[in-house]
Write a protein that holds these residues in place. Sequence first.
Motif, PDB file in Angstrom:
ATOM      1  N   LEU A  81       0.826  -1.199   0.000  1.00 57.66           N
ATOM      2  CA  LEU A  81       0.000   0.000   0.000  1.00 57.66           C
ATOM      3  C   LEU A  81       0.865   1.256   0.000  1.00 57.66           C
ATOM      4  CD1 LEU A  81      -2.817   1.313   0.195  1.00 57.66           C
ATOM      5  CD2 LEU A  81      -2.587   1.157   2.682  1.00 57.66           C
ATOM      6  N   VAL A  82       1.866   1.284   0.864  1.00 51.44           N
ATOM      7  CA  VAL A  82       2.763   2.440   0.944  1.00 51.44           C
ATOM      8  C   VAL A  82       3.516   2.613  -0.376  1.00 51.44           C
ATOM      9  CG1 VAL A  82       4.835   3.347   2.087  1.00 51.44           C
ATOM     10  CG2 VAL A  82       2.958   2.395   3.446  1.00 51.44           C
ATOM     11  N   ILE A 140      -0.116   6.720  -6.991  1.00 54.64           N
ATOM     12  CA  ILE A 140      -1.478   7.254  -7.077  1.00 54.64           C
ATOM     13  C   ILE A 140      -1.449   8.776  -6.983  1.00 54.64           C
ATOM     14  CG2 ILE A 140      -3.709   7.355  -5.896  1.00 54.64           C
ATOM     15  CD1 ILE A 140      -3.173   4.367  -5.123  1.00 54.64           C
ATOM     16  N   ALA A 141      -0.637   9.310  -6.069  1.00 51.79           N
ATOM     17  CA  ALA A 141      -0.542  10.766  -5.914  1.00 51.79           C
ATOM     18  C   ALA A 141       0.016  11.412  -7.180  1.00 51.79           C
ATOM     19  CB  ALA A 141       0.332  11.104  -4.708  1.00 51.79           C
ATOM     20  N   LEU A 190       1.111   4.365  -2.895  1.00 48.73           N
ATOM     21  CA  LEU A 190       0.602   5.708  -2.601  1.00 48.73           C
ATOM     22  C   LEU A 190       1.292   6.808  -3.413  1.00 48.73           C
ATOM     23  CD1 LEU A 190      -0.110   5.531   1.241  1.00 48.73           C
ATOM     24  CD2 LEU A 190      -1.754   5.543  -0.652  1.00 48.73           C
TER      25      LEU A 190
END
Length: 153
Positions: free
Chosen positions: A44-45, A51-52, A48
Amino acid sequence: MQTSNLSASFIYPLIIAAGILQAWGPPMNGALQKSLVNPWLASLVSFLPIIALLLCLFICIPKPLPTMAGLQSMPWWAPLGGLLGAGAVVAGLMFVNKIGAGAFAGLTISANLLMSVFIDKFGWFGVEVHALSPGRMAGCALMVIGIVLISKF
């Protein structure tokens, strides 16, 4: 930027640079997983920042937007490519520290190449058909031999 307007002399160096940078991902994700312990949190990290970045790019460059015809003609499996890529990321962060970056990259690249020549041969996923020639088969065999050598030594 459309690839049809780019010459091979420009495209190939970009692809090589992407491959070089792609080799950095599994060891970086392995270090992330080692620090965060939980592979799902590490995955997940890892996603991120992607996605940003993509959200910022979309906000800055929102066009072209899809058409209704394009959405209706899209194969059901088209949006799943990212999910498959996520599997490769999870495998990298879980296993690169166990077998080494060279063996991990060799295995994933060789598997990718072998599957890609079959995708080309049969025209799967809408790609243009490319024959499974003796030269392509020899290239695949050399990749497999190379990964055996890298993994063994």
